[in-house]
Write a protein that holds these residues in place. Structure first.
Motif, mmCIF file in Angstrom:
data_model
loop_
_atom_site.group_PDB
_atom_site.id
_atom_site.type_symbol
_atom_site.label_atom_id
_atom_site.label_comp_id
_atom_site.label_asym_id
_atom_site.label_seq_id
_atom_site.Cartn_x
_atom_site.Cartn_y
_atom_site.Cartn_z
ATOM 1 N N GLY B 64 0.830 -1.214 0.000
ATOM 2 C CA GLY B 64 0.000 0.000 0.000
ATOM 3 C C GLY B 64 0.858 1.255 0.000
ATOM 4 N N ILE B 65 1.911 1.246 0.832
ATOM 5 C CA ILE B 65 2.803 2.406 0.908
ATOM 6 C C ILE B 65 3.517 2.600 -0.432
ATOM 7 N N TYR B 66 3.944 1.484 -1.031
ATOM 8 C CA TYR B 66 4.651 1.534 -2.312
ATOM 9 C C TYR B 66 3.741 2.108 -3.394
ATOM 10 N N GLN B 67 2.481 1.659 -3.384
ATOM 11 C CA GLN B 67 1.501 2.153 -4.355
ATOM 12 C C GLN B 67 1.284 3.654 -4.184
ATOM 13 N N LEU B 68 1.167 4.068 -2.903
ATOM 14 C CA LEU B 68 0.984 5.491 -2.612
ATOM 15 C C LEU B 68 2.174 6.293 -3.139
ATOM 16 N N LEU B 69 3.381 5.763 -2.905
ATOM 17 C CA LEU B 69 4.590 6.443 -3.373
ATOM 18 C C LEU B 69 4.563 6.601 -4.896
ATOM 19 N N LEU B 70 4.223 5.501 -5.591
ATOM 20 C CA LEU B 70 4.208 5.556 -7.048
ATOM 21 C C LEU B 70 3.222 6.602 -7.553
ATOM 22 N N VAL B 71 2.000 6.579 -6.992
ATOM 23 C CA VAL B 71 0.975 7.534 -7.441
ATOM 24 C C VAL B 71 1.431 8.968 -7.189
ATOM 25 N N MET B 72 2.002 9.212 -6.000
ATOM 26 C CA MET B 72 2.443 10.568 -5.664
ATOM 27 C C MET B 72 3.597 11.004 -6.582
ATOM 28 N N VAL B 73 4.542 10.098 -6.837
ATOM 29 C CA VAL B 73 5.687 10.452 -7.677
ATOM 30 C C VAL B 73 5.223 10.713 -9.113
ATOM 31 N N VAL B 74 4.376 9.835 -9.652
ATOM 32 C CA VAL B 74 3.891 10.028 -11.019
ATOM 33 C C VAL B 74 3.092 11.329 -11.107
ATOM 34 N N GLY B 75 2.220 11.567 -10.110
ATOM 35 C CA GLY B 75 1.446 12.821 -10.074
ATOM 36 C C GLY B 75 2.369 14.020 -10.046
ATOM 37 N N GLY B 76 3.399 13.954 -9.192
ATOM 38 C CA GLY B 76 4.351 15.059 -9.078
ATOM 39 C C GLY B 76 5.104 15.295 -10.379
ATOM 40 N N VAL B 77 5.507 14.194 -11.032
ATOM 41 C CA VAL B 77 6.264 14.310 -12.282
ATOM 42 C C VAL B 77 5.397 14.953 -13.369
ATOM 43 N N LEU B 78 4.121 14.554 -13.438
ATOM 44 C CA LEU B 78 3.241 15.131 -14.456
ATOM 45 C C LEU B 78 3.077 16.636 -14.242
ATOM 46 N N VAL B 79 2.878 17.044 -12.986
ATOM 47 C CA VAL B 79 2.734 18.464 -12.693
ATOM 48 C C VAL B 79 4.023 19.196 -13.051
ATOM 49 N N TRP B 80 5.155 18.583 -12.699
ATOM 50 C CA TRP B 80 6.458 19.203 -12.991
ATOM 51 C C TRP B 80 6.645 19.367 -14.503
ATOM 52 N N LEU B 81 6.290 18.330 -15.268
ATOM 53 C CA LEU B 81 6.427 18.412 -16.722
ATOM 54 C C LEU B 81 5.561 19.534 -17.286
ATOM 55 N N ALA B 82 4.341 19.661 -16.745
ATOM 56 C CA ALA B 82 3.449 20.718 -17.217
ATOM 57 C C ALA B 82 4.045 22.090 -16.936
ATOM 58 N N VAL B 83 4.629 22.262 -15.740
ATOM 59 C CA VAL B 83 5.219 23.552 -15.384
ATOM 60 C C VAL B 83 6.426 23.854 -16.271
ATOM 61 N N VAL B 84 7.276 22.826 -16.476
ATOM 62 C CA VAL B 84 8.452 23.034 -17.331
ATOM 63 C C VAL B 84 8.011 23.340 -18.760
ATOM 64 N N GLY B 85 6.941 22.674 -19.210
ATOM 65 C CA GLY B 85 6.409 22.940 -20.547
ATOM 66 C C GLY B 85 5.970 24.391 -20.678
ATOM 67 N N LEU B 86 5.292 24.886 -19.654
ATOM 68 C CA LEU B 86 4.854 26.288 -19.655
ATOM 69 C C LEU B 86 6.050 27.222 -19.688
ATOM 70 N N LEU B 87 7.077 26.844 -18.931
ATOM 71 C CA LEU B 87 8.286 27.661 -18.854
ATOM 72 C C LEU B 87 8.932 27.756 -20.235
ATOM 73 N N LEU B 88 9.036 26.607 -20.916
ATOM 74 C CA LEU B 88 9.623 26.599 -22.258
ATOM 75 C C LEU B 88 8.769 27.428 -23.209
ATOM 76 N N HIS B 89 7.443 27.308 -23.041
ATOM 77 C CA HIS B 89 6.532 28.084 -23.878
ATOM 78 C C HIS B 89 6.775 29.579 -23.678
ATOM 79 N N ALA B 90 6.981 29.968 -22.411
ATOM 80 C CA ALA B 90 7.192 31.392 -22.114
ATOM 81 C C ALA B 90 8.534 31.874 -22.644
ATOM 82 N N ALA B 91 9.509 30.940 -22.739
ATOM 83 C CA ALA B 91 10.853 31.344 -23.144
ATOM 84 C C ALA B 91 11.102 31.087 -24.632
#
Lengths: 125, 357
Positions: B64-91
C-alpha cells in the motif's frame, strides 16, 4: 425584513470565511477526538460522521454566502483589479475582491478538512 | 557497495579524462565530469531492492505504501512536466504575447482550478488508502495473534503468546511470521524511545516507554528480511536491528513448537561453562537453564541470522569477539566484557551457542 444583509464597509467581513473554516476545523477534530476517547476502541464513527457532515454543509453554505456578499461588494466583477487608487470606491472594491478570494480559499480548505469524513469509518485504537 | 561502484565503473574513464582530454574541449571536460559523477548517481538505485527496502514490498501494508509512493511520484512528475512545458513556452523564441483575457483564464484554470482538483484527488486517494496502510485490526474477527515486542538498548525482546496448547515463550532479535496470516504487535520500550519498522512489510510504529502501541502486518511473501530501529536511541542505534523470517505456515508451526519446548541439554563442555561463568545469570536458554531474562534469550541461538541484534554474521568467530568485549563491537551495550575468561573457555561457549540449532 431583509433576506440578504445590507452592504457594509467594514474590515471585519474580510475574516468571515476564514473564521468559519477555523471553527469547522476545530469542530471536526475535537468532536472526533472526544468521540473516540469516550467510545470503545475501534468504535464506528457513524453518527458523528453524519453530524460532522451536516456541520460541513452548513460551513460551506456560510462561506458561499460570504462569497456572494463579497462578490456584491466587488460590484459583481464589473471592474478589474488591482483597485489601487486612493479613493473610497477602490478601497471598497479591493476589500470585496480580497474577501471573495479568501472565501474561495476557505471553501476549498473546508472541503479538504472534510475528506476523512468520507473515508475514515472508525476510530484508530 | 559505494566504493565498488566507483572503482568498477568510474575510476578508469576519469583517469583518462584527467590525463589530457579535458583541456581539449569543454564538451569532453563535461563528459569526463559526468563520467565521474554518473556512478555516484547510480548508488541510490541500490536502495530499490534488498532485504530492507520499502520499494520491494513483501507485505500488504508495504505494498500500500509503495503504491501510494508511485501515485504521488507520477502525479508530481506530471505536474512538474506541465510547469516546465509552460516555462519553455514562455521562453520560446518567437514570442506572441497573450491577451489579458487569455492570461487571466490561464491563471484561473492553471493556477486555481487545476491545483485544487489535483490536490483534492491526491488527498482523497491518500486518505482512502490509509486503512490499507494502517489496518484497523481490532475490528477483525478472529483477532490476530498479538506478539509482544519490546525495544531495549540495543536489542529486541520478543514474546510469543501461548496458542493451541503451546506455551508462551520469549526470544530475541529474530521474528518469525507465517506467510498469508495477519499478525498484530504490542510494542513497548524498556528504556528510551525506539521505533519498530520492517520496511518490506509495512510502516513504522514508535515504541514509547510507559505506553503500549499496536500495529498489524500481513506478510505476503516468504523470505529473510531486515528491520532496523527507526528512532535514534543511543550510541548503538545503527547497530540495533532484527531479522524477520517469513515462513510457510506449517514450517512456522513446527518452529514455534520447537521454540516453546526449548533446546534441552546437550551435555557439552560449552554448556557447562555457559552456566559456570555466569552467562546464565542474564541469558535464558529454555530447557537448559533457569529462565533469566535480563539479556536476550539465547534459545536456538544457532538458528539466528546475526550476533548482537543485526550487528555481525552468526559465526563462532563473531560470537567469540562479542563475548570478549561487547562494547568494542557494539558501543554502549549493557553486557560487560568477559575478556578475563580463558580464550579456550570463550571459544567453547561460542561453539556451544552457534551449535544450538
Amino acid at each position: 425584513m431583509r433576506l440578504i444583509p445590507k452592504e457594509i464597509e467594514s474590515l471585519w467581513t474580510l475574516f468571515t470565511a476564514p473564521t468559519i473554516w477555523a471553527l469547522h476545523f476545530l469542530t471536526c477534530y475535537i468532536t472526533a477526538a472526544i468521540h473516540c476517547a469516550k467510545a470503545d476502541t475501534a468504535a464506528s464513527l457513524g453518527t458523528t460522521s453524519l453530524v460532522l457532515g451536516m456541520v460541513t454543509v452548513a460551513a460551506l453554505a456560510g462561506i458561499a454566502l460570504s462569497a456572494y456578499l463579497a462578490w456584491r461588494q466587488w460590484g459583481f466583477g464589473s471592474g478589474d483589479p488591482p483597485h489601487d487608487e486612493p479613493t473610497r470606491r477602490d478601497r471598497l472594491l479591493f476589500q470585496g475582491f480580497a474577501t471573495l478570494l479568501l472565501s474561495g480559499l476557505s471553501f476549498v480548505a473546508v472541503l479538504f478538512v472534510a475528506v476523512p469524513l468520507v473515508f475514515i469509518e472508525a476510530c484508530q485504537p | 557497495m559505494f566504493r565498488v561502484g566507483i572503482s568498477a565503473e568510474g575510476a578508469d574513464p576519469c583517469r583518462r579524462g584527467n590525463a589530457g582530454h579535458i583541456a581539449s574541449g569543454d564538451l569532453k571536460g563535461a563528459r569526463a565530469i559526468f563520467r565521474r559523477i554518473f556512478p555516484i548517481l547510480l548508488v541510490p538505485l541500490t536502495g530499490c531492492s534488498g532485504v530492507q527496502s520499502a520499494l520491494a514490498p513483501a507485505g500488504e501494508e508495504a505494498a500500500g505504501i509503495y503504491q501510494l509512493l508511485l501515485v504521488m511520484v507520477v502525479g508530481g512528475v506530471l505536474v512538474w512536466l506541465a510547469v516546465v512545458g509552460l516555462l519553455l513556452h514562455a521562453a520560446r523564441r518567437r514570442k506572441v504575447p497573450w491577451t489579458e483575457e487569455q492570461a487571466g483564464r490561464l491563471i484561473l484554470f492553471g493556477g486555481v482550478a487545476f491545483p485544487v482538483a489535483v490536490l483534492l484527488a491526491l488527498l482523497a486517494y491518500a486518505v482512502w488508502l490509509m486503512p490499507v496502510i494502517r489496518p484497523w485490526f481490532t475490528q477483525q474477527a478472529p483477532q490476530p495473534e498479538m506478539i509482544e515486542v519490546t525495544g531495549e538498548q540495543f536489542w529486541w525482546r520478543i514474546r510469543y503468546p501461548a496458542v493451541d496448547g503451546m506455551p508462551a515463550f520469549e526470544t530475541a532479535n529474530e521474528l518469525r511470521l507465517p506467510v498469508g496470516e495477519r499478525v498484530a504487535f504490542s510494542l513497548e520500550a524498556a528504556d528510551v524511545i525506539h521505533s519498530f519498522w520492517i520496511p518490506v512489510l509495512g510502516g513504522k510504529m514508535d515504541m514509547i516507554p510507559g505506553r503500549t502501541n499496536t500495529s498489524s502486518l500481513l506478510p505476503t511473501k516468504t523470505g529473510v528480511f531486515r528491520a532496523p530501529c527507526a528512532e535514534f536511541c543511543g550510541t548503538s542505534h545503527a547497530l540495533m536491528a532484527f531479522s524477520v523470517i517469513v515462513m510457510e505456515p506449517a514450517d512456522y508451526l513446527a518452529w514455534r513448537r520447537a521454540q516453546a519446548a526449548g533446546n534441552g541439554t546437550r551435555g557439552s563442555e560449552g554448556e557447562r561453562l555457559f552456566a559456570f561463568h555466569g552467562c546464565a545469570g542474564c541469558h535464558g536458554i529454555r530447557g537448559m537453564t533457569q529462565a533469566a531474562s535480563l539479556g536476550p534469550d539465547l534459545t536456538f541461538f544457532g538458528q539466528r541470522q546475526t550476533v548482537g541484534a543485526g550487528t555481525l554474521a552468526n559465526t563462532v568467530e563473531n560470537v567469540t569477539r562479542f563475548i570478549r568485549n561487547p562494547d568494542a563491537v557494539k558501543p554502549g551495550a549493557k553486557m560487560p566484557a568477559f575478556d578475563m575468561l580463558p580464550a579456550a573457555d570463550i571459544a567453547a561457549i561460542a561453539d556451544y551457542l552457534v551449535g544450538l540449532k
